[in-house]
Design a protein around this motif. Sequence first.
Motif, PDB file in Angstrom:
ATOM      1  N   UNK A 571      24.947   5.295 -37.580  1.00 12.70           N
ATOM      2  CA  UNK A 571      23.785   4.692 -36.772  1.00 12.70           C
ATOM      3  C   UNK A 571      24.037   3.170 -36.738  1.00 12.70           C
ATOM      4  N   UNK A 572      24.585   2.593 -37.772  1.00 11.60           N
ATOM      5  CA  UNK A 572      24.712   1.113 -37.830  1.00 11.60           C
ATOM      6  C   UNK A 572      25.972   0.866 -37.043  1.00 11.60           C
ATOM      7  N   UNK A 573      26.725   1.562 -36.855  1.00  9.10           N
ATOM      8  CA  UNK A 573      27.965   1.370 -36.038  1.00  9.10           C
ATOM      9  C   UNK A 573      27.353   1.239 -34.450  1.00  9.10           C
ATOM     10  N   UNK A 614      33.179 -19.453 -27.347  1.00  9.77           N
ATOM     11  CA  UNK A 614      33.519 -19.137 -28.752  1.00  9.77           C
ATOM     12  C   UNK A 614      32.419 -18.275 -29.196  1.00  9.77           C
ATOM     13  N   UNK A 615      31.492 -17.917 -28.677  1.00 11.65           N
ATOM     14  CA  UNK A 615      30.175 -17.081 -29.113  1.00 11.65           C
ATOM     15  C   UNK A 615      30.713 -15.692 -29.486  1.00 11.65           C
ATOM     16  N   UNK A 616      30.704 -15.247 -30.823  1.00 14.74           N
ATOM     17  CA  UNK A 616      30.867 -13.910 -31.227  1.00 14.74           C
ATOM     18  C   UNK A 616      31.927 -13.204 -30.449  1.00 14.74           C
ATOM     19  N   UNK A 617      33.044 -13.716 -30.145  1.00 12.02           N
ATOM     20  CA  UNK A 617      34.109 -12.993 -29.389  1.00 12.02           C
ATOM     21  C   UNK A 617      34.762 -12.026 -30.510  1.00 12.02           C
ATOM     22  N   UNK A 618      34.741 -12.320 -31.812  1.00 10.77           N
ATOM     23  CA  UNK A 618      35.242 -11.232 -32.916  1.00 10.77           C
ATOM     24  C   UNK A 618      34.108 -10.044 -32.823  1.00 10.77           C
ATOM     25  N   UNK A 619      32.845 -10.435 -32.633  1.00 14.47           N
ATOM     26  CA  UNK A 619      32.145  -9.074 -32.697  1.00 14.47           C
ATOM     27  C   UNK A 619      32.171  -8.106 -31.466  1.00 14.47           C
ATOM     28  N   UNK A 620      32.586  -8.610 -30.238  1.00 16.34           N
ATOM     29  CA  UNK A 620      32.940  -7.900 -29.181  1.00 16.34           C
ATOM     30  C   UNK A 620      34.304  -7.136 -29.346  1.00 16.34           C
ATOM     31  N   UNK A 621      35.210  -7.705 -30.182  1.00 17.22           N
ATOM     32  CA  UNK A 621      36.399  -7.078 -30.207  1.00 17.22           C
ATOM     33  C   UNK A 621      36.118  -5.857 -31.433  1.00 17.22           C
ATOM     34  N   UNK A 622      35.373  -6.149 -32.389  1.00 13.68           N
ATOM     35  CA  UNK A 622      35.049  -5.283 -33.209  1.00 13.68           C
ATOM     36  C   UNK A 622      34.327  -4.154 -32.835  1.00 13.68           C
ATOM     37  N   UNK A 623      33.360  -4.521 -31.814  1.00 14.00           N
ATOM     38  CA  UNK A 623      32.481  -3.287 -31.234  1.00 14.00           C
ATOM     39  C   UNK A 623      33.440  -2.342 -30.326  1.00 14.00           C
ATOM     40  N   UNK A 624      34.498  -2.875 -29.651  1.00 12.40           N
ATOM     41  CA  UNK A 624      35.455  -1.970 -28.912  1.00 12.40           C
ATOM     42  C   UNK A 624      36.255  -1.395 -29.869  1.00 12.40           C
ATOM     43  N   UNK A 625      36.663  -2.050 -31.102  1.00 12.59           N
ATOM     44  CA  UNK A 625      37.582  -0.938 -32.004  1.00 12.59           C
ATOM     45  C   UNK A 625      36.656   0.175 -32.767  1.00 12.59           C
ATOM     46  N   UNK A 626      35.377  -0.161 -32.912  1.00 12.43           N
ATOM     47  CA  UNK A 626      34.642   0.859 -33.531  1.00 12.43           C
ATOM     48  C   UNK A 626      34.655   2.191 -32.638  1.00 12.43           C
ATOM     49  N   UNK A 627      34.915   1.969 -31.450  1.00 12.16           N
ATOM     50  CA  UNK A 627      34.773   3.320 -30.782  1.00 12.16           C
ATOM     51  C   UNK A 627      36.134   4.174 -30.655  1.00 12.16           C
TER      52      UNK A 627
END
Length: 791
Positions: A571-573, A614-627
Amino acid sequence: MDFSYKTTLELDKIINRAVDLCACQETKEQMRTIQPFMTPEEERYELSKTNAVNSLLIKNGSPRFGAVSGAKRIAAHAVKGGILSMGELLEIAATLRNFQGLSQWYGLTEHEPLPTDDLFFALAPQPQLERQITDSILSPEEMADTASITLRDLRRKIRATEDSIRTKLDSIIKNSTTNKFLQDAVVTLRNGRYVVPVRSEYRGEVGGVIHDVSSTGATVFVEPTAVVEANAKIMQLHAQEQEEITRILSAFSAQVGSLEPQFSYSYDAMLSIDLLLAKARLAVEQNAFMPQVSDTCRFSLKKARHPLIDKKKVVPVDISLGDEYDTLVITGPNTGGKTVSLKTAGLLNAMAQYGFLIPAHESSSVCCMQEYLVDIGDEQSIEQSLSTFSGHMKRITEILQLAGPDALTLLDELGAGTDPAEGAALAVSILERLRRMGTLLMATTHYAELKVYALETPGVVNASCEFNVESLMPTYKLSVGVPGKSNAFLISAKLGIPEDVIDAARAHMSNDDKRLDSVLAQLDDMKLRLKKAEDEAEEAKHQAENALESAKKERDDLVKRGEEELENARKQARDMIQKVQNEAYALTDELRRLQKDEKASAAQRAVRAREIARRDTEKMLAGAASRQPVAEYVPLKEVKVGQEVVIAELNQTAVVMARPDRDGLVEVRAGILKTKVPLSGLKAPDKMQKKPRQSQAPRTHTRVQLDHDRKASLELNLLGYTVEEAIGEVDRFLDGAVMRGQHTVYIIHGLGTGALRAGIQKHLRTHRQVKSFRLGGYGEGGSGVTVVELK
């Protein structure tokens, strides 16, 4: 059915105690005349209702329930058009309050459908009517002023008129001219009118109406002319007041009458619930449980306790009849508990048949008896010129006439009170006759002949009540399968009878009696050894069952906890992915708006675009990787606070905020998000891959003019952080800057309310690595940036 057993078995005492626990007088009368249920189905259903209320009583405590009486009759009078008195209406209100209290109590906890649902669903509370009656009527003789606007106005006028009358009469009493004509300087009431006491000789001096004369004739009570009109007005107002009260009572009575017939149904249900509550409270007192009800004539009582013996002193017994044997012959010394065992068996079966839970283990079973045939106690009667033996034989004659299948017969000291040989022979003959009639049978005796009869006859079993010859005290334990000894010689020796007297007594015993006594002694020893072995085996079995049950429960808990943690992580993911997607869409929209903003200068657009990029680029990449499917990894075995780790399922870099708790969960921060992850779900960062920078917190729309030539490694963006979160980030950033040899760094906190800037600068004043700091100048971000000089 012969109901004499209610007194003999002391069932009447149980019922009387239940009567005391009833709230309503009508329920008490119902409890006194309660009848047994004559089929297993009825008995089973009634026990289930008592058990349901008992469970609710233990869970919810006692309901709000008060004693009421005759409300059903009162409501019937209202239906016929009668006007109820204030006392009767208060009784109706109390009854409606009971309906409300019981309904609320029943719904305090969620539960499966219960056999008492129909009773509680039949209750029809009327909270509005109950509140109106209670607020309007103060007592059976007094109605509140607030009962109606008209009544309030009438009483206000009455009080005002009374005050004016008292004022006028006070002036007469205090007047020096008229005061001498009065017997006393007081104002009193006669026939509802205010008067003054005037001496008889001056009756003509005070003008007015004479309403009364004292018994001696010395005083006349005169209503002065000045208050005649006011007194008449008060009389008129009182009449109007009474009419208004009657109107209010009539209106309430009509409302009560309109509740029928539902009110009567609710009232009957309330009385039934009161009856069940009394039984349930008695069960709590006795620590009683619901037994099973056999469809055939057999019962098995386990750890049964006589309810009228102190719970701290009573010894539980196991008694069964109807399965392997139908007759139980109990032997043993006097005061050893034989009679208590008889009464316990009969009383507990009878209690269950009346709908009472029984003080025995919940695995016990009872049966529905058609007759309880009991001969217990001294039947001697002086009035009927009956000896003890004659009294017993008269009762046994009645028992032989009533005995049959589905009957429980209890005989105490069968054959006693006459010649031992004849008594024993008669006892055996009575037992055989009763057994042929199909009755369940329990008998106590001292006769050795009956012990032999039980040993030799199929379906008949010996039982004995144990006796401690060392302490000369009974243990009250019932042992089935072994006849008991009277222990007369041992007890006599312990009490001081000379040994030669006892030896002479043994010599008088027949050889058969000696052999029987020897066999019984050997059986006693075997019984004790067997009982010890059974206790040890039972204890071992109990421990093994507990261990197995505990292991199963622990396994189930672990599986359930693992499933819950896995679902939480998923759920957190999903939430993090959704959040990153939403932020990405928001950033895209903001870039488009920025491009269309013609008023902003090229420099401002460039600065804003740089922030957005610069805003939250890493989060977007992490979200894509979580799938993506989780690759195999080596989980960490331990972590330290501040350690950089990777959440394996999300492939997201995070920092450890706290050590694992007792459940193995580690608190980590991924960007500005804090979460708990199982230690097994963390892995070390890939050393061959450049560590991604911590994702920045969501930024506000505060515009800060930045230096375009400043390297990103010199900046720390804290927009959107709380003061507490920002201080931790500042410490890590400054430590890294010192290790890189940097001397000047920039902390971006924005303008906002100024709380974040004040908190950061307060922390910088005490930081050991900070040489000085200032707000940013033109081109450095202004007041939205703090420039820090490091040592």
